[in-house]
Design a protein around this motif. Sequence first.
Motif, PDB file in Angstrom:
ATOM      1  N   THR A 113       0.822  -1.203   0.000  1.00 39.18           N
ATOM      2  CA  THR A 113       0.000   0.000   0.000  1.00 39.18           C
ATOM      3  C   THR A 113       0.859   1.256   0.000  1.00 39.18           C
ATOM      4  O   THR A 113       2.013   1.252   0.453  1.00 39.18           O
ATOM      5  N   SER A 114       0.284   2.344  -0.471  1.00 38.55           N
ATOM      6  CA  SER A 114       1.011   3.616  -0.455  1.00 38.55           C
ATOM      7  C   SER A 114       1.318   4.045   0.977  1.00 38.55           C
ATOM      8  O   SER A 114       2.393   4.590   1.264  1.00 38.55           O
ATOM      9  N   GLU A 115       0.370   3.785   1.896  1.00 38.38           N
ATOM     10  CA  GLU A 115       0.586   4.152   3.298  1.00 38.38           C
ATOM     11  C   GLU A 115       1.772   3.381   3.885  1.00 38.38           C
ATOM     12  O   GLU A 115       2.621   3.954   4.579  1.00 38.38           O
ATOM     13  N   GLY A 116       1.817   2.077   3.600  1.00 37.00           N
ATOM     14  CA  GLY A 116       2.905   1.260   4.115  1.00 37.00           C
ATOM     15  C   GLY A 116       4.244   1.616   3.512  1.00 37.00           C
ATOM     16  O   GLY A 116       5.256   1.714   4.219  1.00 37.00           O
ATOM     17  N   VAL A 117       4.287   1.829   2.208  1.00 35.61           N
ATOM     18  CA  VAL A 117       5.553   2.160   1.540  1.00 35.61           C
ATOM     19  C   VAL A 117       6.109   3.476   2.056  1.00 35.61           C
ATOM     20  O   VAL A 117       7.313   3.597   2.347  1.00 35.61           O
ATOM     21  N   ARG A 118       5.255   4.494   2.190  1.00 34.73           N
ATOM     22  CA  ARG A 118       5.726   5.791   2.704  1.00 34.73           C
ATOM     23  C   ARG A 118       6.311   5.641   4.102  1.00 34.73           C
ATOM     24  O   ARG A 118       7.368   6.184   4.411  1.00 34.73           O
ATOM     25  N   PHE A 119       5.619   4.904   4.953  1.00 37.12           N
ATOM     26  CA  PHE A 119       6.034   4.738   6.336  1.00 37.12           C
ATOM     27  C   PHE A 119       7.374   4.007   6.433  1.00 37.12           C
ATOM     28  O   PHE A 119       8.321   4.490   7.069  1.00 37.12           O
ATOM     29  N   MET A 157      -1.245   2.455  15.562  1.00 38.56           N
ATOM     30  CA  MET A 157      -0.435   3.523  16.147  1.00 38.56           C
ATOM     31  C   MET A 157      -1.296   4.746  16.419  1.00 38.56           C
ATOM     32  O   MET A 157      -2.214   5.047  15.654  1.00 38.56           O
ATOM     33  N   GLY A 158      -0.996   5.426  17.500  1.00 37.23           N
ATOM     34  CA  GLY A 158      -1.679   6.682  17.761  1.00 37.23           C
ATOM     35  C   GLY A 158      -2.534   6.672  19.011  1.00 37.23           C
ATOM     36  O   GLY A 158      -2.156   6.105  20.040  1.00 37.23           O
ATOM     37  N   LEU A 159      -3.716   7.274  18.907  1.00 38.71           N
ATOM     38  CA  LEU A 159      -4.603   7.454  20.052  1.00 38.71           C
ATOM     39  C   LEU A 159      -5.312   6.163  20.417  1.00 38.71           C
ATOM     40  O   LEU A 159      -5.470   5.256  19.588  1.00 38.71           O
ATOM     41  N   SER A 160      -5.753   6.090  21.648  1.00 37.85           N
ATOM     42  CA  SER A 160      -6.556   4.963  22.129  1.00 37.85           C
ATOM     43  C   SER A 160      -7.861   5.504  22.712  1.00 37.85           C
ATOM     44  O   SER A 160      -8.038   6.716  22.839  1.00 37.85           O
ATOM     45  N   PRO A 161      -8.794   4.628  23.103  1.00 40.48           N
ATOM     46  CA  PRO A 161     -10.022   5.107  23.748  1.00 40.48           C
ATOM     47  C   PRO A 161      -9.789   5.801  25.084  1.00 40.48           C
ATOM     48  O   PRO A 161     -10.679   6.489  25.599  1.00 40.48           O
ATOM     49  N   VAL A 162      -8.591   5.627  25.652  1.00 34.90           N
ATOM     50  CA  VAL A 162      -8.241   6.263  26.924  1.00 34.90           C
ATOM     51  C   VAL A 162      -7.391   7.500  26.639  1.00 34.90           C
ATOM     52  O   VAL A 162      -6.387   7.423  25.923  1.00 34.90           O
ATOM     53  N   GLU A 163      -7.787   8.627  27.179  1.00 39.65           N
ATOM     54  CA  GLU A 163      -7.070   9.867  26.928  1.00 39.65           C
ATOM     55  C   GLU A 163      -5.634   9.787  27.445  1.00 39.65           C
ATOM     56  O   GLU A 163      -5.374   9.283  28.550  1.00 39.65           O
ATOM     57  N   ASN A 164      -4.696  10.298  26.630  1.00 33.36           N
ATOM     58  CA  ASN A 164      -3.267  10.339  26.961  1.00 33.36           C
ATOM     59  C   ASN A 164      -2.631   8.959  27.097  1.00 33.36           C
ATOM     60  O   ASN A 164      -1.548   8.830  27.671  1.00 33.36           O
ATOM     61  N   TYR A 165      -3.297   7.955  26.564  1.00 30.51           N
ATOM     62  CA  TYR A 165      -2.733   6.600  26.527  1.00 30.51           C
ATOM     63  C   TYR A 165      -2.545   6.248  25.052  1.00 30.51           C
ATOM     64  O   TYR A 165      -3.517   6.076  24.313  1.00 30.51           O
ATOM     65  N   TYR A 166      -1.286   6.175  24.619  1.00 29.49           N
ATOM     66  CA  TYR A 166      -0.989   6.055  23.194  1.00 29.49           C
ATOM     67  C   TYR A 166      -0.543   4.641  22.836  1.00 29.49           C
ATOM     68  O   TYR A 166       0.128   3.960  23.632  1.00 29.49           O
ATOM     69  N   ILE A 172      11.392   4.949  12.625  1.00 31.10           N
ATOM     70  CA  ILE A 172      10.290   5.847  12.282  1.00 31.10           C
ATOM     71  C   ILE A 172       9.160   5.742  13.291  1.00 31.10           C
ATOM     72  O   ILE A 172       8.465   6.726  13.557  1.00 31.10           O
ATOM     73  N   CYS A 173       8.982   4.574  13.891  1.00 33.24           N
ATOM     74  CA  CYS A 173       7.973   4.447  14.949  1.00 33.24           C
ATOM     75  C   CYS A 173       8.357   5.321  16.141  1.00 33.24           C
ATOM     76  O   CYS A 173       7.537   6.070  16.669  1.00 33.24           O
ATOM     77  N   GLY A 174       9.635   5.232  16.565  1.00 29.39           N
ATOM     78  CA  GLY A 174      10.080   6.063  17.683  1.00 29.39           C
ATOM     79  C   GLY A 174       9.926   7.544  17.399  1.00 29.39           C
ATOM     80  O   GLY A 174       9.492   8.319  18.253  1.00 29.39           O
ATOM     81  N   LYS A 175      10.260   7.947  16.177  1.00 28.05           N
ATOM     82  CA  LYS A 175      10.207   9.364  15.820  1.00 28.05           C
ATOM     83  C   LYS A 175       8.780   9.883  15.786  1.00 28.05           C
ATOM     84  O   LYS A 175       8.487  10.969  16.307  1.00 28.05           O
ATOM     85  N   THR A 176       7.865   9.122  15.185  1.00 29.40           N
ATOM     86  CA  THR A 176       6.473   9.589  15.085  1.00 29.40           C
ATOM     87  C   THR A 176       5.741   9.504  16.419  1.00 29.40           C
ATOM     88  O   THR A 176       4.938  10.379  16.738  1.00 29.40           O
ATOM     89  N   MET A 177       6.015   8.465  17.197  1.00 26.24           N
ATOM     90  CA  MET A 177       5.368   8.378  18.509  1.00 26.24           C
ATOM     91  C   MET A 177       5.864   9.486  19.430  1.00 26.24           C
ATOM     92  O   MET A 177       5.101  10.036  20.224  1.00 26.24           O
ATOM     93  N   GLY A 188       0.729  16.142  20.990  1.00 32.27           N
ATOM     94  CA  GLY A 188      -0.661  15.740  21.157  1.00 32.27           C
ATOM     95  C   GLY A 188      -1.400  15.563  19.852  1.00 32.27           C
ATOM     96  O   GLY A 188      -2.601  15.261  19.849  1.00 32.27           O
ATOM     97  N   LYS A 189      -0.708  15.720  18.723  1.00 32.44           N
ATOM     98  CA  LYS A 189      -1.315  15.574  17.400  1.00 32.44           C
ATOM     99  C   LYS A 189      -0.723  14.360  16.690  1.00 32.44           C
ATOM    100  O   LYS A 189       0.495  14.159  16.715  1.00 32.44           O
ATOM    101  N   VAL A 190      -1.579  13.596  16.043  1.00 31.20           N
ATOM    102  CA  VAL A 190      -1.127  12.405  15.342  1.00 31.20           C
ATOM    103  C   VAL A 190      -0.411  12.817  14.057  1.00 31.20           C
ATOM    104  O   VAL A 190      -0.994  13.496  13.205  1.00 31.20           O
ATOM    105  N   PRO A 191       0.858  12.445  13.867  1.00 34.02           N
ATOM    106  CA  PRO A 191       1.573  12.787  12.632  1.00 34.02           C
ATOM    107  C   PRO A 191       0.884  12.199  11.400  1.00 34.02           C
ATOM    108  O   PRO A 191       0.307  11.104  11.462  1.00 34.02           O
ATOM    109  N   ASP A 192       0.932  12.916  10.307  1.00 30.61           N
ATOM    110  CA  ASP A 192       0.270  12.466   9.081  1.00 30.61           C
ATOM    111  C   ASP A 192       0.743  11.082   8.647  1.00 30.61           C
ATOM    112  O   ASP A 192      -0.042  10.291   8.111  1.00 30.61           O
ATOM    113  N   LEU A 193       2.006  10.768   8.878  1.00 36.19           N
ATOM    114  CA  LEU A 193       2.569   9.505   8.417  1.00 36.19           C
ATOM    115  C   LEU A 193       1.902   8.303   9.069  1.00 36.19           C
ATOM    116  O   LEU A 193       1.836   7.221   8.473  1.00 36.19           O
TER     117      LEU A 193
END
Length: 418
Positions: A85-91, A352-361, A376-381, A388-393
């Motif tokens: 996928t384009s999403e996977g290749v970019r990441f 990756m990203g937000l969960s149903p619990v606030e401030n729990y990623y 890239i996981c370490g950098k984006t997380m 507090g914003k989810v990176p586009d990647l």
Amino acid sequence: MPFALLKYGLGSEYPFEKHADLPPPTALKKRYDVVIIGGGGHGVATAYYLAKYHGITNVAILEKGYLGGGNTARNTAVIRSNYLTSEGVRFYSESVKLFRDLSNEFDFNIMYSRRGQLTLAHTDSAIRAFRQRAEVNKHFGGKTELIDPQQIRELVPTLNMYPGQQPVLAGLWHMDGATARHDAVAWGYAKGATQRGVELHQLTEVTDVLVRDEKVWGVKVRQGSAEHVIECGIAVQAVAGHSSLLAAKAGFRLPIVTYPLQAMVTQPVKPFLDPLVSSPAFHCYVQQTGRGELVFGGGSDPYPLYNTRSTMELKEELLAHAVELFPFVANLKLMRQWAGLTDMTSDYSPIMGLSPVENYYLDAGWGTWGFKSTPICGKTMAELVATGKVPDLIKPFGVERFSEFRQVNEMGATAASH
């Protein structure tokens, strides 16, 4: 050996930094700005980027075992970005770029080796799929192309081109394919993070996630026989195969099923195989390490299990396929066999990203892709935690995609089909 070199090597006074030294253990504090649950590659990478690029150092990495001792220590250290996928290749392309310079960034050798990955096509349908993957990779800056049997013979002269009465018709040649020392990556990130003030607590198990009004406020941990409650502003979950178990402690379910994934290695032999070779049709991939060992891996076990045991059934099946590809390896002795835990999602992409619990990623659902995504996981997380914003990647990999029917289907993108 020159005498001067011998004298330098045995001398006690010469400029040398013990790069891998980590600070001695300290007592747990009552509160941290950020708690990272899991001291594998992803956890220490997140802490490193938080400290280096965002100035957030009141961070505790909590690892129930030892640094990099979970799935980070139980993989075959393949790095690639030839996804569907384009999403996977970019990441993953961004991760490959970061891997290339990690040794210089750490001032610590991670033994990065760009060798290329060759995936074999045995049918016309596989060729069509590979052609599509090659075009997607090229579009997003990857170096991947479809090659013919003659080019394959030149790359891997020892390969049997007619394995199991399924001739090799073509190959997906991914020039960016590489390997690195998995433990060196973990130690490099840990060194950089702890030098900047991050605390690494090994043998510290998180036994509960404390939530109030749907917001995380702390964790309960066990060190030996002692239990502690640690308050935190943000918690990051990065525990590989135990992701769904930890999420349950936080009060929600993840669409993940956990399977064992096995691999094995032979006695060392003289170098003969530079590229990483895989065959989805044979459920097998083969690579030769810098020490000369042959590493064999394949698909995950066919049933869910929280156990890292090895099985004779997988050994027989995997080695039979490896011998089809490289018949002469039948004469080699098998030295080790091991397994890790893979947390698989239905679309074979991470969460990756937000969960149903606030401030729990969340940093979960990696299946067999975890090691190659470490930088890239370490950098984006870290960016997510800091802003507090989810990176586009990583937006396409949010857990909400399963309820919104926006899956990122990477099924079949692995070196050996599941």
